[in-house]
Design an enzyme around this catalytic site. Structure first.
Site: not given
Ligand code: PEP
Length: 269
Positions: A11, A13, A98, A100, A170, A176, A216
């Site tokens: 992803n 972003k 997601h 976000e 998630e 992040g 992460s």
């Molecule tokens: C994500 O944005 O779905 C995500 C898991 O980000 P990160 O891997 O940076 O934690």
């Protein structure tokens, strides 16, 4: 036992110009061609979808959008992009719900469900995110929150046995932050998610359901997640931004899998 071919989605972003995105594809494809045993996708910003789809056509790289309109296929919805438009520029799937989007743009379970319906109508594979916040986990509400989110997604399906869908667990506190869940914590939640799916849709739909872990994930910790029986791949943010780094992460995931079994993306090609 059903062998679920793992799916790894990067992803991106709000990163990468069109030129940067196409360069990424040209760098990563030679890494992917020799690999078997997993399916790979990237999710560029809307502006780069057409160019990335063209660059990835005929290769093992699949293209996901990061969001889709809840309405459509056409209409007076300024700023929105319909599922059919994503299909039109070559996408095979779309990330929906997601954290976000839920957190910054007020996406409710109802909106997420509407987006899932729209994606399926346009033959896009929905990769739908669920997960609890830190305060919800600390309040021992993680299972309840995820169950509530799953109920919304399940309500959007009319025939789960035939409609391809991928779920991504998630935990919001892991996204992040550099603070990934432990593989054991992810496995416990994934097992719960599969049990919820089985109670709702039966053993066969649950056995083929891909449940990705996100939060992460890096090339250094991916193996621990993929080794869990109910973790069927990963949704990767930061560690997917460099093509060489993402290729290394993918290599470490594919190396752990047998290479046989049917992929979920085949159904939307
Ligand atoms: C994500 O944005 O779905 C995500 C898991 O980000 P990160 O891997 O940076 O934690």
């Amino acid at each position: 036992m059903t062998h679920r071919v793992p799916l790894i989605i990067g992803n991106w972003k709000m990163h990468k110009t069109v030129a940067e995105a196409v360069h990424y594809v040209t760098v990563i494809i030679p890494h992917l061609i020799p690999l078997t045993g997993c399916e790979i996708g990237v999710a560029p910003a809307f502006t780069a979808l057409a160019a990335v789809s063209a660059a990835a056509a005929g290769t093992p790289l699949h293209v996901f959008a990061q969001d889709v309109a809840a309405e459509g296929p056409t209409g007076a919805f300024t700023g929105e992009v319909a599922a059919e438009m994503l299909r039109d520029v070559g996408c095979q799937g779309v990330i929906i719900g997601h954290s976000e989007r839920r957190r910054y743009y007020g996406e409710t379970d109802g909106v997420v469900a509407a987006k899932v319906r729209r994606a399926l109508e346009a033959r896009l594979l929905p990769a739908v995110c669920v997960g609890e916040t830190l305060s919800e986990r600390e309040a021992n509400a993680a299972l309840d929150v995820v169950e509530r989110q799953l109920r919304g997604i399940a309500d959007a399906l009319t025939d789960a046995a035939k409609q391809p869908i991928v779920l991504a667990y998630e935990p919001v506190w892991a996204i992040g932050t550099g603070r990934a869940a432990t593989p054991e914590l992810a496995q416990a939640m994934h097992r719960h998610i599969r049990a919820v799916w089985e109670a709702r849709f039966g053993a066969s739909a649950a056995a083929t359901l891909r449940i990705l872990y996100g939060g992460s994930v890096t090339a250094d910790n991916i193996a621990g997640f993929i080794a869990q029986p109910d973790v069927d791949g990963a949704l990767v943010g930061g560690a997917s931004l460099s093509p060489d780094g993402f290729a290394q992460l993918i290599r470490r995931s594919c190396a752990l899998t047998s290479g046989d079994g049917e992929g979920v993306l085949r159904s939307v090609e």
